[in-house]
Structures are given as C-alpha cells and as structure tokens.
Enzyme design. Structure first.
Site, PDB file in Angstrom:
ATOM      1  N   ASP A  28       1.825 114.733  99.998  1.00  4.77           N
ATOM      2  CA  ASP A  28       0.636 113.873  98.969  1.00  4.77           C
ATOM      3  C   ASP A  28       0.530 114.659  97.658  1.00  4.77           C
ATOM      4  OD1 ASP A  28      -1.396 112.139  98.333  1.00  4.77           O
ATOM      5  OD2 ASP A  28      -2.182 112.413 100.354  1.00  4.77           O
TER       6      ASP A  28
ATOM      7  N   TRP B  55       1.762 108.163  94.429  1.00 10.60           N
ATOM      8  CA  TRP B  55       0.855 107.084  93.700  1.00 10.60           C
ATOM      9  C   TRP B  55       1.157 106.520  92.522  1.00 10.60           C
ATOM     10  CZ3 TRP B  55      -2.996 111.612  93.007  1.00 10.60           C
ATOM     11  CH2 TRP B  55      -3.238 112.247  94.418  1.00 10.60           C
ATOM     12  N   GLY B  56       2.701 106.657  92.363  1.00  6.17           N
ATOM     13  CA  GLY B  56       3.081 106.015  90.969  1.00  6.17           C
ATOM     14  C   GLY B  56       2.750 106.713  89.764  1.00  6.17           C
TER      15      GLY B  56
ATOM     16  N   ASP C 200      -4.227 104.083  96.709  1.00  7.03           N
ATOM     17  CA  ASP C 200      -3.999 103.793  98.031  1.00  7.03           C
ATOM     18  C   ASP C 200      -4.724 102.296  98.259  1.00  7.03           C
ATOM     19  OD1 ASP C 200      -3.929 106.361  98.193  1.00  7.03           O
ATOM     20  OD2 ASP C 200      -5.867 107.043  99.465  1.00  7.03           O
TER      21      ASP C 200
HETATM   22  C1  GLA Z   1      -4.394 110.208  99.814  1.00  2.00           C
HETATM   23  C2  GLA Z   1      -3.013 109.444 100.353  1.00  2.00           C
HETATM   24  C3  GLA Z   1      -3.639 108.598 101.478  1.00  2.00           C
HETATM   25  C4  GLA Z   1      -3.771 109.529 102.613  1.00  2.00           C
HETATM   26  C5  GLA Z   1      -5.023 110.310 102.202  1.00  2.00           C
HETATM   27  C6  GLA Z   1      -5.181 111.706 103.041  1.00  2.00           C
HETATM   28  O1  GLA Z   1      -5.306 109.535  99.477  1.00  2.00           O
HETATM   29  O2  GLA Z   1      -2.719 108.533  99.278  1.00  2.00           O
HETATM   30  O3  GLA Z   1      -2.392 107.916 101.853  1.00  2.00           O
HETATM   31  O4  GLA Z   1      -2.594 110.310 103.151  1.00  2.00           O
HETATM   32  O5  GLA Z   1      -4.655 111.173 100.975  1.00  2.00           O
HETATM   33  O6  GLA Z   1      -6.141 112.496 102.884  1.00  2.00           O
END
Ligand code: GLA
Length: 382
Positions: A129, A164-165, A186
């Site tokens: 992440d 996340w781009g 997300d």
């Molecule tokens: C971010 C990611 C999600 C998930 C959460 C976990 O928001 O984009 O896909 O993994 O963290 O905390």
C-alpha cells in the site's frame, strides 16, 4: 526465480472489502475450505490474500513484524500451510510508508528483512500500500525497492503495487518489478463507484499488459452492502450491476480479486464470478488492450470495448453506464471488418452462454440501464 510469474491478471480473494480489521485464522481457513469446495481454483481464483490489520501495532525487539496472536494464534506459516494444502496460493499485505493505512507497522526501511520474512512464511503474493509515505520519498523509488527485495528473496512472490494511480503511475510502473498496480481510488459497493473507476481507466488501457496489469481494485460483486467499513458498505448494487462490474473488469484486463464473503454466496453471485467465458477473455495470454469503438448513434453513456484475442477471435463488450435503457451499435468496420472484407462474425453471448447469430456489418443491441452484453466473435471467411 520469477520467470513467467503473473503473465495474465491474477485472480483470487482479498479480505479487505467485507472484513476490514475483522480478520482471523478461522475466517481465512474457512474461506480456503469453501473456495476449494466450490471449485474456484479450477475457475482461476488462486490467491487468498490477507489485507491490512493482521499484525500487532509494533514490531518486536528484533524489528520483526508480529502477527496478532489473538487473530492468528498459530502464526502465519500455519495459515499459509493450510491455504496451500487446499490448493491455493497465499497473499499478505504491507505498506511502503512507516505505517499501513489502518496504522499498523509499514515496511519503510525494513523492505529487505520484511521480504525475507514473507518468504519464510510461504507468502506467494504481497499487496503493498501507499499510506504514511515519508514526504521526501517518491512512490517510484519505494515500489522499486520492495520489488527488488521480493525479486531477490528465495520465493516467487507476486508484487501487487497498491498505488492508487497517483504520481503518474502509468508512466513508470512498468519499469518497476510490480506485477499489478492499483490505478484508482478505493472501490465501494455502489454503482457510481464501479462506473467512475471504469471510466477513469477506459483510455489508459495500453499501459497494461503481460506481467504488469492495471488493477481497478477488488471486486464488490455479491457484497450487497455488507462492507467492512462505512466507506465500502455504500448501499450495495443489483445483481445486474454486479454483472456489468464483472464484465467491465474482465474486458479491461483488471485482476479479479473477489471481495465478498465467499462463504455465503447466492446463486446469482456464483453465476457472475464463475463465468468461464468472461474469465477466458480476462485471462487471454496476449493481454491485448481493449480499445474503444464509438458510433455516432450511441448515447454518451454507452461504451463499446473490443479486445483482440490470441486465437483470432474478437471480444466485444457493450456497456450502458447510463440510467435509462439504450440501443448500442458497433460498426464492424471499426474492428477491421465490414462488408468489403467478405468476413462475418459468428457471435457467442458470453453471459447467456449461447450462440447469438452472425453479423457482417453492424451489431445492434438494446441494453438496460447499468447493463451490458459481451460477445465473443469468431471470424467466418468466405
Ligand atoms: C487502502 C487500500 C485498500 C486497503 C486499505 C487497508 O485504502 O487502497 O485497498 O488495503 O488501505 O487499510
């Protein structure tokens, strides 16, 4: 080590969408049991991934990540062994910053020791992440660093860059060892989220290809509002909307990571996620980018995508992202065909699983609001 790892988009299940922090050994083992009983590995779903919230809030004195002993009383190797014994591969989660998004320890400046630890636990897939990244560090450097650490561990591990781009990821991600890259915010369990994510990536398909796939986020198919956080539980979708979501992710070559509770799937959910004809389009070995086909008579929210498949067939997805039923057309000329070529397309409906006639020039379908049609066309030459 990693030759040919993740040539086509990975498929599997991830704990985050439905369970968020409410994860434990029992849930993961039950998920493996049910996925085995449902024949999901044979359908292509191979990875079972534990997302955020598996660790204690602090590392131990040796600087190691520690699985939460209440959630995972037998440790991670035991869970990994169980998942493997059921015929699946095992995935875990960490973060390129100092903390994960939910505030657990991140891998920043622990990359190489964490990669070694994951390898020891028998991890086959790491989702990585992008939270709490120190301000002086850019994403590319940190994703390169963890990618190198994984590639040099003594285990094949798919590297899922959950990025996340941001920071123009499409420009540099293929230069890192990442096998997939999250290109969007997300997802949440509502139609607008599905539509907006699909639209945000529709014209960015050419960067996705074998060994490095554009990840439009985990699927919300079958969740029906049962999200693990308020953000994800956004009211749910109809089964038709879930069908369109799955078809979009298949046509757009996204990884197919389920996010619903597979222990309680309805027959409708099962039908959507086990659709072998759509999965075959997603898993086509050449991973050709789908391209948009426009037609003047189509409404602005009608989208047609075509994808060339490795056996010469053409997949055609017709998506009505608008709120009223609409007629959508494709002029076969735009696929390289049309009357002058003498070729016709024998169409197979990949959702109804039946033949759908033969067309030489034009394909026209009435599609309900938020609905879709996906055809596989086989060329018939004169
Ligand atoms: C971010 C990611 C999600 C998930 C959460 C976990 O928001 O984009 O896909 O993994 O963290 O905390």
């Amino acid at each position: 080590m990693r030759a040919n790892l993740c040539m086509v988009p990975p498929m599997g299940w991830n704990s985050w969408n439905t369970f968020a922090e409410n994860i434990n050994e029992e849930l993961i083992c039950q998920t493996a049991d049910i996925m085995q009983a449902e024949g999901m590995a044979q359908a292509g779903y191979r990875y079972i991934v534990i997302d955020d919230c598996w660790a204690l809030r602090e590392r131990d004195e040796q600087g190691r990540l520690v699985p939460d002993p209440v959630k995972f009383p037998h440790g991670m190797k035991a869970v990994s062994d169980y998942v493997h014994s059921k015929g699946f591969l095992f995935g875990m989660y960490s973060c390129c910053g100092t903390r994960t998004c939910a505030g657990y320890p991140g891998s920043f400046e622990h990359e190489f020791e964490d990669a070694r630890q994951f390898a020891e636990w028998g991890v086959d897939y790491l989702k990585y992440d992008n939270c709490f990244r120190p301000q002086h560090m850019d994403c590319a450097t940190l994703y390169r660093r963890m990618g190198l650490a994984l590639a040099n561990s003594d285990r094949d591990m798919v590297f899922s860059a959950c990025q996340w781009g941001v920071q123009e990821v499409h420009d540099w991600i293929r230069s890192t060892p990442a096998h997939l890259f999250r290109s969007t915010v997300d997802i949440n369990d509502c139609w607008n989220s599905i539509r907006d994510i699909a639209l945000s990536q529709m014209d960015r398909q050419s960067i996705s290809g074998p060994f490095c796939h554009n990840d439009m986020d985990m699927l919300v198919v079958g969740m029906h509002g049962a999200g693990g956080t308020d953000y994800i539980a956004a009211g749910g979708c109809t089964d038709e909307e879930y069908q369109t979501h799955f078809a979009l992710w298949c046509m757009m070559n996204s990884p197919l990571m389920l996010g619903c509770d597979v222990r309680g799937m309805t027959e409708a959910t099962r039908r959507v996620i086990m659709n072998r004809d759509l999965i075959a389009i997603n898993q086509d070995v050449e991973c050709r980018a789908p391209f948009r086909v426009s037609c003047e008579s189509n409404p602005p929210e009608g989208y047609v995508l075509a994808k060339f498949l490795s056996n010469g067939d053409i997949a055609i997805g017709m998506f009505n992202l608008g709120d009223v039923a609409a007629n959508l057309s494709v002029d076969l000329w735009d696929l390289g065909l049309g009357a002058k070529t003498g070729c016709r397309l024998a169409l197979y409906d990949c959702i109804a699983h039946q033949d759908a006639g033969t067309e030489g020039e034009m394909l026209l379908c009435k599609i309900p609001a938020h609905g879709c049609k996906v055809f596989r066309g086989r060329l018939e030459m004169k």
